[in-house]
Design an enzyme around this catalytic site. Structure first.
Site, PDB file in Angstrom:
ATOM      1  N   HIS A  69      -0.539   4.123  -0.137  1.00 10.13           N
ATOM      2  CA  HIS A  69      -1.376   4.956   0.728  1.00 10.13           C
ATOM      3  C   HIS A  69      -1.502   6.387   0.228  1.00 10.13           C
ATOM      4  O   HIS A  69      -1.818   7.304   1.005  1.00 10.13           O
ATOM      5  CB  HIS A  69      -0.818   4.948   2.165  1.00 10.13           C
ATOM      6  CG  HIS A  69      -1.871   4.933   3.228  1.00 10.13           C
ATOM      7  ND1 HIS A  69      -2.156   6.032   4.016  1.00 10.13           N
ATOM      8  CD2 HIS A  69      -2.724   3.959   3.634  1.00 10.13           C
ATOM      9  CE1 HIS A  69      -3.117   5.720   4.867  1.00 10.13           C
ATOM     10  NE2 HIS A  69      -3.487   4.470   4.650  1.00 10.13           N
ATOM     11  N   ASP A  89       0.840  -1.193   0.000  1.00 11.05           N
ATOM     12  CA  ASP A  89       0.000   0.000   0.000  1.00 11.05           C
ATOM     13  C   ASP A  89       0.875   1.243   0.000  1.00 11.05           C
ATOM     14  O   ASP A  89       1.569   1.520   0.969  1.00 11.05           O
ATOM     15  CB  ASP A  89      -0.915  -0.022   1.232  1.00 11.05           C
ATOM     16  CG  ASP A  89      -2.011   1.020   1.172  1.00 11.05           C
ATOM     17  OD1 ASP A  89      -2.011   1.836   0.223  1.00 11.05           O
ATOM     18  OD2 ASP A  89      -2.874   1.023   2.068  1.00 11.05           O
ATOM     19  N   HIS A 137     -12.163  -2.616  -0.019  1.00  9.18           N
ATOM     20  CA  HIS A 137     -11.433  -2.000   1.089  1.00  9.18           C
ATOM     21  C   HIS A 137     -12.244  -2.157   2.359  1.00  9.18           C
ATOM     22  O   HIS A 137     -13.449  -1.918   2.366  1.00  9.18           O
ATOM     23  CB  HIS A 137     -11.238  -0.519   0.751  1.00  9.18           C
ATOM     24  CG  HIS A 137     -10.514   0.282   1.784  1.00  9.18           C
ATOM     25  ND1 HIS A 137     -11.163   1.148   2.645  1.00  9.18           N
ATOM     26  CD2 HIS A 137      -9.197   0.369   2.077  1.00  9.18           C
ATOM     27  CE1 HIS A 137     -10.268   1.746   3.416  1.00  9.18           C
ATOM     28  NE2 HIS A 137      -9.071   1.286   3.103  1.00  9.18           N
ATOM     29  N   GLU A 174     -10.206   3.057  -2.829  1.00 11.25           N
ATOM     30  CA  GLU A 174     -10.788   3.211  -1.501  1.00 11.25           C
ATOM     31  C   GLU A 174     -11.258   4.639  -1.251  1.00 11.25           C
ATOM     32  O   GLU A 174     -12.104   4.875  -0.381  1.00 11.25           O
ATOM     33  CB  GLU A 174      -9.804   2.792  -0.405  1.00 11.25           C
ATOM     34  CG  GLU A 174      -8.613   3.720  -0.241  1.00 11.25           C
ATOM     35  CD  GLU A 174      -7.608   3.182   0.755  1.00 11.25           C
ATOM     36  OE1 GLU A 174      -7.415   3.819   1.804  1.00 11.25           O
ATOM     37  OE2 GLU A 174      -7.018   2.120   0.487  1.00 11.25           O
TER      38      GLU A 174
END
Length: 382
Positions: A185, A183, A285, A235
């Protein structure tokens, strides 16, 4: 049957639960939340309540359209998360009314179980090799980790090397057959994402997630040209309209809508079907609570392109309370050989421990994500 009450509960570690009650005694539970903005979403839920009190809960498609289309301004994380939790609770009621799991009401299950992965490490990952080995020893066949700390638009190759060293430690610890989700992020900007995407190939990750922020999705075209690693994102995308251009671009391999952020069961089923038409995989997610996870599994059961499910048991955010604390029968989320069985009970397939919810709502939470800064004092992406 009429909706007579809607109650919300801010509960630790960082969740918001919703209970919808009908005059026939059937109740439904939802999880409408944006992490760090629980009170804001709670307010939005109570604003939408005006459209629902006194109404039959069963025509969910119509309720969804009223909640979405009746507002001149629509979409985004707060509005869609409020709709999501309400939608989950309405499906829970409908399933209980017909004594069937939600998946059965959406055409029936096309699978008996689905792979799940375990989070390892925290926001600033360390000792991830040991954590990955522990997850595999518990039966997981896939793990996910934060790949980097904060990165500047152009940063040093030392930080690239540190990331590669962490991934190498995980691969060495778990062997070649365990999936590794990495991830980014949204902490990484396009120049460094191109480098990482290329350098990470040797470790054969399951996917790289959010290599850039979703508002920069046009950069995925260039990143995809630098790697054969599957690219995952979604997400922080909230409707089928948000996903439309992404899917049409052809530069995503895995979509990750959140069942508590992207309009709930009704909307995410549609997003998943759109993705299937583009030969794109689904991995919802879900670093959230039991209601969100149950909702994910109901959709996973019906989607041919669902291949793995995120879940939050033991995740680093769950301090003081965890996934199983709020349900009566924890066995519904038993993980065996890295998989969880589809939920068979009526509605969402879980029974909420309402006494526990009310007790923990007295404690509540004020969870906020950390604010990071670069060495120069400028705000870094978390």
């Amino acid at each position: 049957m009429k909706i007579v009450n809607m109650e919300t509960f801010v509960v630790p570690p960082r969740w918001l639960f919703l209970k919808i009650t009908t005059d026939e005694g059937i109740v439904g539970w939802g999880e409408p939340v944006i992490e760090g903005r629980a009170e804001t979403v709670e307010t939005a839920v109570h604003e939408l309540k005006d459209y629902l009190l006194g109404k039959d809960p069963l025509p969910i498609e119509d309720h969804w359209n009223v909640m979405y289309r009746s507002g001149f301004y629509r979409g985004g994380p707060i509005h869609m998360s409020a709709i999501a939790g309400i939608d989950q609770a309405l499906w829970d009621i409908k399933g209980k009314y017909y004594n069937a799991p939600v998946s059965e009401l959406m055409g029936g299950a096309c699978r008996e179980s689905i792979d799940v992965y375990s989070w390892i490490g925290g926001d600033r990952p360390s000792d991830v090799g040991g954590a990955a080995k522990e997850a595999v020893d518990r039966g997981f066949r896939a793990i996910k980790m934060n790949g980097t700390e904060e990165l500047q638009y152009i940063d040093t190759h030392r930080k690239i090397d540190e990331t590669l060293e962490r991934i190498a430690a995980v691969r060495e610890a778990v062997g070649k057959d365990v999936g590794i989700g990495i991830d980014f992020h949204g902490r990484v900007h396009k120049p460094m994402a191109k480098i990482l995407a290329k350098e990470l190939e040797t470790y054969r990750p399951m996917f790289i997630e959010e290599p850039v922020l979703p508002e920069n999705n046009e950069a995925l075209k260039e990143i995809a040209a630098h790697t054969s690693i599957p690219i995952a994102t979604g997400e922080r995308m909230y409707s089928r309209w948000d996903f439309k251009e992404l899917l049409a671009s052809g530069h995503v391999d895995v979509i990750q809508p959140d069942l508590s952020h992207a309009g709930g069961i009704t909307e995410c089923k549609k997003i998943a079907t759109m993705a299937e038409a583009y030969d794109v995989a689904l991995a919802p997610h879900c670093p959230l609570g039991p209601i969100a996870l149950a909702s994910c599994l109901q959709v996973d059961a019906t989607c041919h392109n669902a291949f793995i499910q995120e879940q939050s048991l033991g995740i680093h955010y769950n301090k003081g309370s965890d996934l199983l604390d709020y349900i009566e029968d924890a066995s519904v989320f038993t993980y065996e050989d890295g998989q969880v069985e589809m939920l068979k009970g009526p509605g969402l397939g879980i029974e909420i421990n309402e006494d526990k919810v009310r007790q923990m709502a007295e404690e509540g939470h004020r969870w906020r994500n950390p604010v990071w800064r670069h060495r120069d004092g400028s705000v870094a992406e978390w």
